[in-house]
Enzyme design. Structure first.
Site, PDB file in Angstrom:
ATOM      1  N   HIS A  84      47.414  55.713  45.122  1.00 34.78           N
ATOM      2  CA  HIS A  84      46.072  55.748  45.698  1.00 34.78           C
ATOM      3  C   HIS A  84      46.118  55.833  47.219  1.00 34.78           C
ATOM      4  O   HIS A  84      45.354  56.565  47.839  1.00 34.78           O
ATOM      5  CB  HIS A  84      45.252  54.543  45.223  1.00 34.78           C
ATOM      6  CG  HIS A  84      44.732  54.736  43.834  1.00 34.78           C
ATOM      7  ND1 HIS A  84      45.498  54.497  42.732  1.00 34.78           N
ATOM      8  CD2 HIS A  84      43.543  55.202  43.386  1.00 34.78           C
ATOM      9  CE1 HIS A  84      44.795  54.792  41.648  1.00 34.78           C
ATOM     10  NE2 HIS A  84      43.602  55.218  42.012  1.00 34.78           N
ATOM     11  N   LYS A 122      41.956  46.883  34.707  1.00 37.98           N
ATOM     12  CA  LYS A 122      41.404  45.594  34.270  1.00 37.98           C
ATOM     13  C   LYS A 122      40.709  44.895  35.420  1.00 37.98           C
ATOM     14  O   LYS A 122      41.022  45.130  36.589  1.00 37.98           O
ATOM     15  CB  LYS A 122      42.485  44.708  33.655  1.00 37.98           C
ATOM     16  CG  LYS A 122      43.433  44.076  34.642  1.00 37.98           C
ATOM     17  CD  LYS A 122      44.200  42.941  33.974  1.00 37.98           C
ATOM     18  CE  LYS A 122      45.246  42.365  34.893  1.00 37.98           C
ATOM     19  NZ  LYS A 122      45.086  40.962  35.207  1.00 37.98           N
TER      20      LYS A 122
HETATM   21  S1  SF4 Z   1      48.012  38.508  30.642  1.00 42.62           S
HETATM   22 FE1  SF4 Z   1      48.588  37.084  32.257  1.00 42.62          FE
HETATM   23  S2  SF4 Z   1      50.499  37.847  33.046  1.00 42.62           S
HETATM   24 FE2  SF4 Z   1      49.575  39.502  31.889  1.00 42.62          FE
HETATM   25  S3  SF4 Z   1      48.370  40.719  33.368  1.00 42.62           S
HETATM   26 FE3  SF4 Z   1      47.016  39.170  32.520  1.00 42.62          FE
HETATM   27  S4  SF4 Z   1      47.145  37.439  33.928  1.00 42.62           S
HETATM   28 FE4  SF4 Z   1      48.893  38.752  34.318  1.00 42.62          FE
END
Ligand code: SF4
Lengths: 320, 188
Positions: free
Chosen positions: B36, B101
């Site tokens: 990016h 996410k």
């Molecule tokens: S599940 Fe836990 S370790 Fe995996 S990306 Fe999400 S916060 Fe990070």
């Protein structure tokens, strides 16, 4: 099942030596490394039973065909698949934190070296991602070793065995962990348990789904800034279904979980009933001038395991 | 459950609404911080990104002796780090989807509306389930950024995501943030 199979592998290695009838001393260094690598493998690829049960129960509570239900379904599938393939649950294998309990007369320094070696070997095997970066230069040595990494804490205990507990603490959930200084006028949190309740709820609301919720909290009321954060994280060693021996804290723990699950944040922040899986609280004395509350947020990929070692440093028992 | 199949288009993503659960089949290009920033600094992408989807992901990859790559873990990484750059990448290179996410901010939401793009949320931490949906690795670009930071061209089948920001100005993140805040105020 996987755990048993791995144990067998270890004993197989020793048996042929006996058959040859050469009385050789068991190589306790190699045995220690084998045991620690197995501990790392299981920690990285499986969630402990108490966490799994809590996740399953949470998944059931979501309404069918909602996004929350869908997300919990994927989480459950991921847990099964990681265990089956013996691959890390999440690609972020986190900060590697060891809590080592040993009898009096135990030598910490050589054991520490073996722990480091095991971490490097487990990284080569792919149980840990190359996840440790020099904070000044940005360099990643690819070994998961470096200043402060792995994090190792030793404690002398009365038992005659060495016990090693391991937590892999993800970065995303560490980023939403928090520390409050009471009183906090922005949310009207005073220096009492009601104030503590308020800041914990505030932290969970601020985290939204960013810590890969549903999450689990470790909390410490009091202590200086450093100890408070340390004790909060150490609460993550408690089984989710245990009970706080202090009545007030036990009540608060339950109340926090109930209240957070009314916030409607849900898995991944998609909305839904499960925002928090558990909350574990401890306390430490403070000086009159300070009142810190530290909150360690753990993601659903709650990686914690432990082993008790026998005299020869083979795995005698799994602790979770 | 909705399906989004390759080739992707602005029209197809304009049909998607916040809250839609979608299975994506087709091509994804990974890109995170280094990529990016590279694009933001005015460099042209090494592949045409028009009507493509960018996945915020630093995969764990393995190469066999014949040189074939497989992806062994491929969960999403936190998207908000790309907030300063994402809107430009949407505007200049015509991407129609971003997967990550944690959601993104107002700038990205505005760009989604203006140029026709959606933000898909994958389940964080679901590295194994998501890696299983990758059926082939078709290309590797900007390898010099290091393997997790490079652009990986991946073919996926039924890759599970949720639309949390659509091309009509709606954001599930904004909604949940507001409703949970309101609830919190009641409970405090
Ligand atoms: S599940 Fe836990 S370790 Fe995996 S990306 Fe999400 S916060 Fe990070």
């Amino acid at each position: 099942m996987a755990k048993k199979a791995a144990k067998k592998k270890v004993s197989k290695k020793i048996t042929p030596k006996k058959v040859v009838k050469v009385v050789k001393k068991i190589d306790s260094k190699q045995q220690t490394i084998d045991s620690l690598i197995e501990l790392i493998r299981v920690t990285s690829t499986e969630v402990p039973d108490d966490v799994f049960k809590t996740i399953v129960a949470a998944a059931k509570s979501e309404e069918k065909d909602t996004i929350a239900d869908y997300a919990m379904g994927i989480i459950k599938k991921n847990i099964d698949l990681a265990k089956y393939k013996s691959q890390p649950l999440c690609q972020d294998t986190g900060t590697v934190i060891f809590y080592i309990y040993h009898p009096a007369g135990f030598h910490q320094t050589p054991f520490k070296e073996l722990v480091k070696k095991s971490v490097t070997l487990a990284t080569k095997k792919g149980y840990l991602r190359q996840n440790s970066v020099n904070s000044l230069t940005g360099e990643n040595a690819g070994t998961n070793l470096g200043e402060g990494h792995p994090s190792i804490h030793f404690y002398e205990h009365k038992g005659s065995e060495v016990e090693v507990k391991l937590v892999l603490k993800g970065g995303g959930c560490e980023n939403v962990s928090a520390q409050y200084s009471l009183p906090d006028t922005t949310i009207g949190a005073g220096r009492d348990l009601e104030g503590v309740r308020k800041v914990i709820l505030d932290a969970v609301q601020k985290a939204q789904g960013k810590g890969c919720g549903p999450g689990a909290l470790g909390v410490c009321v009091g202590g200086d800034r450093a100890d408070s954060a340390y004790f909060a994280k150490k609460q993550l060693l408690r089984k989710l279904d245990d009970k706080n021996s202090l009545k007030d804290l036990d009540k608060l723990e339950k109340e926090i979980v109930e209240t957070c699950n009314k916030l409607g944040i849900g898995p991944m922040g998609f909305g839904g009933k499960t925002t928090l899986l558990s909350c574990k609280i401890t306390h430490a004395n403070r000086v009159p001038a300070s009142f810190f509350v530290s909150i360690s947020y753990m993601c659903w990929a709650f990686r914690r395991q432990g082993i008790a070692m026998n005299k020869n440093f083979a795995i005698k028992k799994w602790l979770y | 459950m909705k399906k989004l199949n390759y080739p992707f288009s602005v029209e197809a993503v304009r049909d998607l609404k916040v809250g839609d659960m979608v299975l994506i089949t087709g091509k994804l290009f990974t890109g995170r911080d280094a990529v990016h920033k590279y694009l933001h600094d005015g460099n042209k992408p090494p592949v045409d990104l028009k009507n493509q989807i960018i996945y915020h992901c630093g995969p764990v990859t393995l190469q066999d002796k014949k040189g074939k790559w497989t992806v062994t873990a491929a969960g999403p990484t936190t998207s908000i780090r790309e907030e300063p750059y994402q809107w430009e990448v949407i505007r200049d290179y015509g991407i129609v989807g971003v997967i990550g996410k944690g959601g993104m901010g107002q700038k990205t939401l505005d760009a989604c509306k203006e140029y026709g793009c959606v933000y898909f949320h994958a389940v964080g931490g679901a590295a194994q389930v998501l890696a299983e949906k990758i059926i082939s690795v078709d290309g590797l670009y900007l390898k010099e950024f290091g393997l997790p930071e490079a652009i990986w061209e991946l073919s996926v089948e039924d890759f599970p995501v949720v639309v949390t920001m659509d091309s009509h100005g709606n954001s599930l993140h904004k909604e949940i943030e507001a409703s949970s805040k309101e609830m919190l105020n009641k409970l405090l």
